[in-house]
Design a protein around this motif. Structure first.
Motif, PDB file in Angstrom:
ATOM      1  N   VAL A   1       0.816  -1.213   0.000  1.00 37.77           N
ATOM      2  CA  VAL A   1       0.000   0.000   0.000  1.00 37.77           C
ATOM      3  C   VAL A   1       0.854   1.268   0.000  1.00 37.77           C
ATOM      4  N   LYS A   2       1.866   1.344   0.859  1.00 42.06           N
ATOM      5  CA  LYS A   2       2.721   2.539   0.916  1.00 42.06           C
ATOM      6  C   LYS A   2       3.473   2.738  -0.396  1.00 42.06           C
ATOM      7  N   SER A   3       3.937   1.658  -0.989  1.00 40.92           N
ATOM      8  CA  SER A   3       4.641   1.748  -2.275  1.00 40.92           C
ATOM      9  C   SER A   3       3.699   2.243  -3.367  1.00 40.92           C
TER      10      SER A   3
ATOM     11  N   ILE B   1       4.366   5.636  -5.466  1.00 42.06           N
ATOM     12  CA  ILE B   1       4.679   5.551  -6.893  1.00 42.06           C
ATOM     13  C   ILE B   1       3.496   5.943  -7.777  1.00 42.06           C
ATOM     14  N   LYS B   2       2.290   5.639  -7.312  1.00 41.17           N
ATOM     15  CA  LYS B   2       1.076   5.874  -8.102  1.00 41.17           C
ATOM     16  C   LYS B   2       1.197   5.223  -9.484  1.00 41.17           C
ATOM     17  N   PRO B   3       1.404   3.904  -9.498  1.00 45.49           N
ATOM     18  CA  PRO B   3       1.611   3.232 -10.781  1.00 45.49           C
ATOM     19  C   PRO B   3       0.341   3.201 -11.635  1.00 45.49           C
ATOM     20  N   ASN B   4       0.533   3.155 -12.937  1.00 44.85           N
ATOM     21  CA  ASN B   4      -0.592   2.966 -13.847  1.00 44.85           C
ATOM     22  C   ASN B   4      -1.091   1.526 -13.762  1.00 44.85           C
ATOM     23  N   ILE B   5      -0.146   0.609 -13.490  1.00 49.77           N
ATOM     24  CA  ILE B   5      -0.467  -0.809 -13.446  1.00 49.77           C
ATOM     25  C   ILE B   5       0.238  -1.454 -12.250  1.00 49.77           C
TER      26      ILE B   5
END
Length: 165
Positions: free
Chosen positions: A82-84, A88-92
């Motif tokens: 969750v913290k990562s 990062i707010k990844p698209n995928i």
């Protein structure tokens, strides 16, 4: 003229014993994104059995950085991704086949991770690469577990346990 938007992918795990299953997972994930980031669980949060992780966080990171499909590696100082994901707010967000049948609406770690991912509009993908297990390889071949524990574990209904997660 339209700008090309680069897609960022995130895979998270312990990655204690890198094997062909991990390589195939990263290879497939990389096809969906321009940058593949790997979030690695810090030693103190690894809960895979006695004497684990077999390799410390620095050893795991160094090995992961040497894989050509991996663009960046970071330490996850938490028991979930969750913290990562928030950082990062990844698209995928990628997981392997062992997560395909996990109830994503339950209150398990995967559900928490997907909830965080959706806040940023991210997509969850389960890669289709052949499933292998680091824990199984280590436990069955390197005597991390005593014989009676191995026998007991083989009697468990793994599908039933996964559905309870």
């Amino acid at each position: 003229m339209r700008k090309n938007i680069l897609k960022v992918g995130l895979a998270h795990g312990v990655f204690d014993f890198i094997h062909i299953g991990h390589i195939e997972h990263f290879k497939e994930a990389k096809k969906f994104c321009d940058t593949l980031i790997i979030s690695v669980t810090a030693d103190k949060y690894v809960n895979k059995g006695p004497n684990r992780p077999a390799f410390n966080i620095n050893e795991r990171i160094n090995l992961l950085k040497s894989i050509k499909y991996v663009d960046k590696v970071l330490i996850s100082n938490s028991d979930t991704a969750v913290k990562s994901i928030k950082k990062i707010k990844p698209n995928i967000y990628f997981k392997g086949l062992d997560y395909q049948n996990v109830d994503k609406k339950n209150k398990n770690n995967l559900a928490k991770e997907i909830k965080a991912l959706k806040k940023f509009g991210g997509k969850f993908i389960v890669t289709k690469s052949k499933l292998r297990s680091s824990s199984k390889i280590l436990n069955e071949n390197y005597n991390f577990l005593k014989k009676d524990v191995k026998i007991f574990l083989n009697t468990l209904n793994k599908k039933q346990l996964i559905n309870k997660l």
